[in-house]
Design a protein around this motif. Structure first.
Motif, PDB file in Angstrom:
ATOM      1  N   ILE A 497       9.436 -36.246  31.709  1.00 53.20           N
ATOM      2  CA  ILE A 497       9.891 -35.199  32.620  1.00 53.20           C
ATOM      3  C   ILE A 497      11.229 -34.663  32.102  1.00 53.20           C
ATOM      4  O   ILE A 497      12.102 -35.448  31.707  1.00 53.20           O
ATOM      5  CB  ILE A 497      10.092 -35.747  34.054  1.00 53.20           C
ATOM      6  N   GLU A 498      11.359 -33.359  32.078  1.00 55.61           N
ATOM      7  CA  GLU A 498      12.602 -32.761  31.627  1.00 55.61           C
ATOM      8  C   GLU A 498      13.022 -31.636  32.566  1.00 55.61           C
ATOM      9  O   GLU A 498      12.169 -30.949  33.152  1.00 55.61           O
ATOM     10  CB  GLU A 498      12.457 -32.223  30.196  1.00 55.61           C
ATOM     11  N   LEU A 499      14.318 -31.512  32.706  1.00 58.61           N
ATOM     12  CA  LEU A 499      14.885 -30.436  33.520  1.00 58.61           C
ATOM     13  C   LEU A 499      15.400 -29.339  32.590  1.00 58.61           C
ATOM     14  O   LEU A 499      16.259 -29.597  31.735  1.00 58.61           O
ATOM     15  CB  LEU A 499      16.043 -30.960  34.391  1.00 58.61           C
ATOM     16  N   VAL A 500      14.849 -28.153  32.732  1.00 61.97           N
ATOM     17  CA  VAL A 500      15.342 -26.992  31.985  1.00 61.97           C
ATOM     18  C   VAL A 500      16.266 -26.224  32.917  1.00 61.97           C
ATOM     19  O   VAL A 500      15.827 -25.670  33.931  1.00 61.97           O
ATOM     20  CB  VAL A 500      14.192 -26.099  31.497  1.00 61.97           C
ATOM     21  N   MET A 501      17.532 -26.249  32.588  1.00 59.71           N
ATOM     22  CA  MET A 501      18.541 -25.581  33.432  1.00 59.71           C
ATOM     23  C   MET A 501      19.152 -24.427  32.634  1.00 59.71           C
ATOM     24  O   MET A 501      19.618 -24.617  31.507  1.00 59.71           O
ATOM     25  CB  MET A 501      19.637 -26.557  33.847  1.00 59.71           C
ATOM     26  N   SER A 502      19.153 -23.254  33.213  1.00 59.25           N
ATOM     27  CA  SER A 502      19.698 -22.076  32.535  1.00 59.25           C
ATOM     28  C   SER A 502      20.673 -21.347  33.433  1.00 59.25           C
ATOM     29  O   SER A 502      20.557 -21.389  34.668  1.00 59.25           O
ATOM     30  CB  SER A 502      18.567 -21.128  32.119  1.00 59.25           C
ATOM     31  N   VAL A 503      21.651 -20.711  32.814  1.00 62.01           N
ATOM     32  CA  VAL A 503      22.622 -19.865  33.518  1.00 62.01           C
ATOM     33  C   VAL A 503      22.515 -18.483  32.890  1.00 62.01           C
ATOM     34  O   VAL A 503      22.749 -18.317  31.688  1.00 62.01           O
ATOM     35  CB  VAL A 503      24.054 -20.413  33.376  1.00 62.01           C
ATOM     36  N   ILE A 504      22.139 -17.480  33.692  1.00 61.52           N
ATOM     37  CA  ILE A 504      21.830 -16.159  33.159  1.00 61.52           C
ATOM     38  C   ILE A 504      22.507 -15.067  33.978  1.00 61.52           C
ATOM     39  O   ILE A 504      23.111 -15.335  35.018  1.00 61.52           O
ATOM     40  CB  ILE A 504      20.306 -15.903  33.147  1.00 61.52           C
ATOM     41  N   ARG A 505      22.363 -13.838  33.513  1.00 65.75           N
ATOM     42  CA  ARG A 505      22.865 -12.678  34.265  1.00 65.75           C
ATOM     43  C   ARG A 505      22.023 -12.488  35.522  1.00 65.75           C
ATOM     44  O   ARG A 505      20.779 -12.606  35.468  1.00 65.75           O
ATOM     45  CB  ARG A 505      22.779 -11.406  33.414  1.00 65.75           C
ATOM     46  N   PRO A 506      22.633 -12.153  36.653  1.00 66.41           N
ATOM     47  CA  PRO A 506      21.855 -11.960  37.888  1.00 66.41           C
ATOM     48  C   PRO A 506      20.784 -10.883  37.765  1.00 66.41           C
ATOM     49  O   PRO A 506      19.712 -11.005  38.353  1.00 66.41           O
ATOM     50  CB  PRO A 506      22.926 -11.570  38.916  1.00 66.41           C
ATOM     51  N   ASP A 507      21.045  -9.832  36.966  1.00 67.29           N
ATOM     52  CA  ASP A 507      20.075  -8.741  36.885  1.00 67.29           C
ATOM     53  C   ASP A 507      18.860  -9.081  36.032  1.00 67.29           C
ATOM     54  O   ASP A 507      17.923  -8.278  35.939  1.00 67.29           O
ATOM     55  CB  ASP A 507      20.742  -7.463  36.363  1.00 67.29           C
ATOM     56  N   ARG A 508      18.838 -10.265  35.397  1.00 65.96           N
ATOM     57  CA  ARG A 508      17.671 -10.685  34.616  1.00 65.96           C
ATOM     58  C   ARG A 508      16.797 -11.686  35.364  1.00 65.96           C
ATOM     59  O   ARG A 508      15.805 -12.182  34.827  1.00 65.96           O
ATOM     60  CB  ARG A 508      18.123 -11.315  33.287  1.00 65.96           C
ATOM     61  N   LEU A 509      17.152 -11.981  36.610  1.00 66.53           N
ATOM     62  CA  LEU A 509      16.419 -12.993  37.365  1.00 66.53           C
ATOM     63  C   LEU A 509      14.950 -12.614  37.549  1.00 66.53           C
ATOM     64  O   LEU A 509      14.053 -13.440  37.380  1.00 66.53           O
ATOM     65  CB  LEU A 509      17.082 -13.217  38.726  1.00 66.53           C
ATOM     66  N   VAL A 589      18.406 -28.453  28.203  1.00 65.46           N
ATOM     67  CA  VAL A 589      17.268 -29.328  28.457  1.00 65.46           C
ATOM     68  C   VAL A 589      17.801 -30.734  28.696  1.00 65.46           C
ATOM     69  O   VAL A 589      18.490 -31.311  27.848  1.00 65.46           O
ATOM     70  CB  VAL A 589      16.285 -29.334  27.270  1.00 65.46           C
ATOM     71  N   ILE A 590      17.459 -31.281  29.863  1.00 66.62           N
ATOM     72  CA  ILE A 590      18.021 -32.565  30.295  1.00 66.62           C
ATOM     73  C   ILE A 590      16.876 -33.522  30.633  1.00 66.62           C
ATOM     74  O   ILE A 590      16.000 -33.178  31.449  1.00 66.62           O
ATOM     75  CB  ILE A 590      18.923 -32.372  31.532  1.00 66.62           C
ATOM     76  N   PRO A 591      16.838 -34.707  30.033  1.00 62.43           N
ATOM     77  CA  PRO A 591      15.803 -35.689  30.397  1.00 62.43           C
ATOM     78  C   PRO A 591      15.942 -36.124  31.854  1.00 62.43           C
ATOM     79  O   PRO A 591      17.050 -36.310  32.367  1.00 62.43           O
ATOM     80  CB  PRO A 591      16.083 -36.868  29.447  1.00 62.43           C
ATOM     81  N   VAL A 592      14.790 -36.309  32.503  1.00 65.16           N
ATOM     82  CA  VAL A 592      14.768 -36.771  33.891  1.00 65.16           C
ATOM     83  C   VAL A 592      14.083 -38.140  33.904  1.00 65.16           C
ATOM     84  O   VAL A 592      12.944 -38.279  33.418  1.00 65.16           O
ATOM     85  CB  VAL A 592      14.016 -35.774  34.798  1.00 65.16           C
TER      86      VAL A 592
END
Length: 608
Positions: A497-509, A589-592
């Motif tokens: 199991i992996e956690l994909v965490m991203s920080v992006i521009r609000p207008d690309r949501l 990408v963070i292992p869970v």
């Protein structure tokens, strides 16, 4: 002839009511003007205060304020008997109710000015108490001193007789506006500045409001209502001479002078303040232009009936010019956090315009009149400062004047009322440094090479920059390097199991959500956040003070992956979020170690 008199009286009554409604419409103007100049987290609190000083004020002014008004005139006029029953007689006299309403809308205007000065940190309970005292006692005494034919400042009053002239303030430049502006200044001083408004050395740091547009719209509403203040006060219906053609007339020449002077001063006030901000800051400031427009109106309010048209232009110009200058003096020298600049707009502008009446009077200069104008301003100022200090001291001893630090940080919307003016927005206003420090994002120095980003990375080489379509537009896809196929990602991990965490521009949501759904990863968590990285900081100005925004609004997306390739999820996010500009964001990408599904009790990959 009797029927004409009755007709004139009826028309005058209806007109007075229309004027009252116009002046009442200034309340939403004040609400918008003030709400726009505070942060989003305090907007509901500001409009609540505007509602309550009207709602409670009209009741208080009916029960006691109007009587205090009459008694103040009786007590300070030689030869006038003090009659308490006569002062309260309006309560049982329906024919006096229209006149009472006309007085009430002026009283409410004086009271509501204060809320703009103490915004974002004064307790609601203390503010309500202060507004009640303003409409019950502080304003009515000054109204009784100056208006109604009797009173300390009238030609029949003790001071008026001593000087040999009656005080001239046609529609309340000082009786209403200067009183409100000074009351706000005293309150702002006693409540203290907002957290972060001044640093440890006393240097001011701006705290921008959330909507200049609201403030300007509120200004136009106030300007519209102001015609009720000035022109409406002058519009008196009279009956023509019985020997001539019978008819009902309005004193057109005087009415025209008031209308023209009001309009000219309004316009030149905005021009004057704009010229000052353009000269001092290099750019015209729309908020100060709005403030200057209002200051021009305040300055001419007491003088509009008395002065020439060119005198109105000069008075309005002075009112506009002094607005940004006086406001900066209040902040920089007095160290008072007057949030909406009420002293510069209402206080100093009202005093200056009223004192200048004899200088530009249509019937010529009078030394005694000038002496009376100065004396009247002093009387109103002393009365307002002393009584407000007493009232606020009482409020402080009972409730305390300001909210605690935690509530101020959270916002008065939540702290005082349990709501949010903008509940659909998770983020707050742009974060502004208030400590005077230099903006640094990673301890590095980018002065030598402005092309370098500031989060440890470097700009993409030419062969890895975004592909264009030949027209200069972006494809919004990540660069390719192998003849048209994506290089792909090699994310080696033993985790199930992996956690994909991203920080992006609000207008690309929206694009990212669609991309994740297309690859079979529709489950995600979205959070509004703010942060900093490669995207450069921004600078802006608020009331002529420069500030830096070093935290940018972003969206954090969290997607837990177990049954589809992590690489596909990362690529989908990266492709959809890419614009090629600094600040596109990052993907982690963070292992869970494990997962647990609450509804079914499943664990591990099955829970995902």
């Amino acid at each position: 002839m009797a029927s004409l008199i009755e007709l004139a009286s009826s028309v005058q009554t209806v007109w007075t009511l229309v004027v009252c409604f116009l002046i009442f419409f200034m309340q939403p103007g004040f609400a918008l003007l003030e709400a726009g100049q505070v942060r989003a987290k305090n907007a509901a609190n500001v409009v609540m205060k505007n509602m309550m000083d009207w709602a409670l004020g009209v009741i208080v002014f009916f029960l006691i304020g109007n009587a205090i008004y009459a008694l103040a005139g009786m007590i300070t006029t030689e030869g006038v008997a003090v009659d308490v029953n006569a002062a309260f007689a309006y309560i049982g006299d329906p024919s006096a109710y229209v006149g009472w309403l006309f007085g009430a809308v002026f009283a409410m205007t004086a009271a509501t000015i204060v809320s703009g000065a103490v915004a974002e940190r004064m307790k609601f309970s203390a503010y309500v108490f202060t507004a009640i005292c303003l409409t019950a006692f502080i304003y009515p005494v000054i109204g009784g001193f100056a208006w109604g034919g009797t009173g300390l400042l009238s030609s029949a009053g003790y001071l008026g007789q001593a000087i040999g002239a009656g005080y001239e303030d046609f529609a309340g430049a000082t009786v209403v506006h200067m009183l409100g502006g000074l009351a706000g200044l005293v309150a702002a001083y006693m409540v203290g500045p907002r957290t972060g408004r001044f640093d440890a050395d006393g240097n001011p740091h701006p705290i921008p409001g959330h909507s200049v547009v609201f403030a300007v719209i509120g200004t136009f509403i106030l300007a519209f209502g102001w015609y009720g203040f000035n022109v409406g006060t002058q519009a008196v219906v009279s009956v023509g001479d019985a020997t001539e053609l019978a008819g009902v007339a309005v004193n057109g020449a005087d009415l025209g002078r008031v209308a023209l002077n009001t309009t000219l001063a309004m316009g030149i006030g905005a021009v004057g303040s704009t010229l000052v901000t353009t000269f001092r800051e290099g750019k015209p400031d729309p908020l100060f232009a709005a403030n200057g427009l209002l200051a021009g109106l305040v300055a001419i309010t007491g003088a509009c009936f008395h002065v020439t048209w060119w005198g109105a232009l000069i008075i309005g110009l002075i009112g506009g010019i002094q607005t940004p200058i006086v406001h900066r003096w209040v902040v920089n020298n007095l160290k008072i956090d007057d949030v909406c600049g009420v002293f510069a707009v209402h206080g100093s502008a009202g005093a200056i315009g009223t004192i200048l009446i004899p200088v530009f009077a249509a019937d010529g200069f009078g030394a005694a009149q000038l002496a009376m104008q100065v004396a009247g301003v002093i009387v109103i100022a002393v009365w307002t400062i002393v009584t407000m200090a007493v009232i606020l001291t009482i409020a402080d001893s009972i409730w305390g004047l300001r909210v605690d630090e935690d509530e101020e940080e959270m916002g008065l919307d939540q702290g005082e009322h349990g709501i949010a003016a903008y509940p659909e927005f998770g983020g707050e206003e742009a974060t502004v440094r208030a400590d005077g420090g230099d903006l640094r994002t990673d301890g590095g120095d980018t002065d030598d090479d402005p092309e370098l980003v500031t989060d440890g990375g470097v700009d993409l080489p030419e062969d890895k920059r975004p592909v264009t379509d030949g027209s200069g537009g972006r494809t919004d896809k990540r660069p390719v390097t192998d003849g048209g196929e994506d290089e792909g990602l090699d994310l080696e991990s033993d985790a199930e199991i992996e956690l994909v965490m991203s920080v992006i521009r609000p207008d690309r949501l929206s694009e990212v959500k669609t991309a994740l759904a297309e690859i079979g990863a529709p489950s995600l968590t979205v959070t509004n956040v703010s942060g900093r990285g490669s995207q450069p900081a921004k600078t802006g100005q608020w009331r002529g003070e420069e500030y830096t925004v070093d935290l940018h609004q972003k969206v954090k997306i969290e997607c837990v992956v177990a049954d589809i390739p992590t690489e596909d999820v990362v690529e989908a996010i990266a492709d959809a979020a890419h614009t090629g500009e600094k600040g596109d964001g990052k993907v982690f990408v963070i292992p869970v170690s494990d997962a647990y599904q609450v509804r079914t009790g499943k664990t591990g990959p099955d829970a995902v």
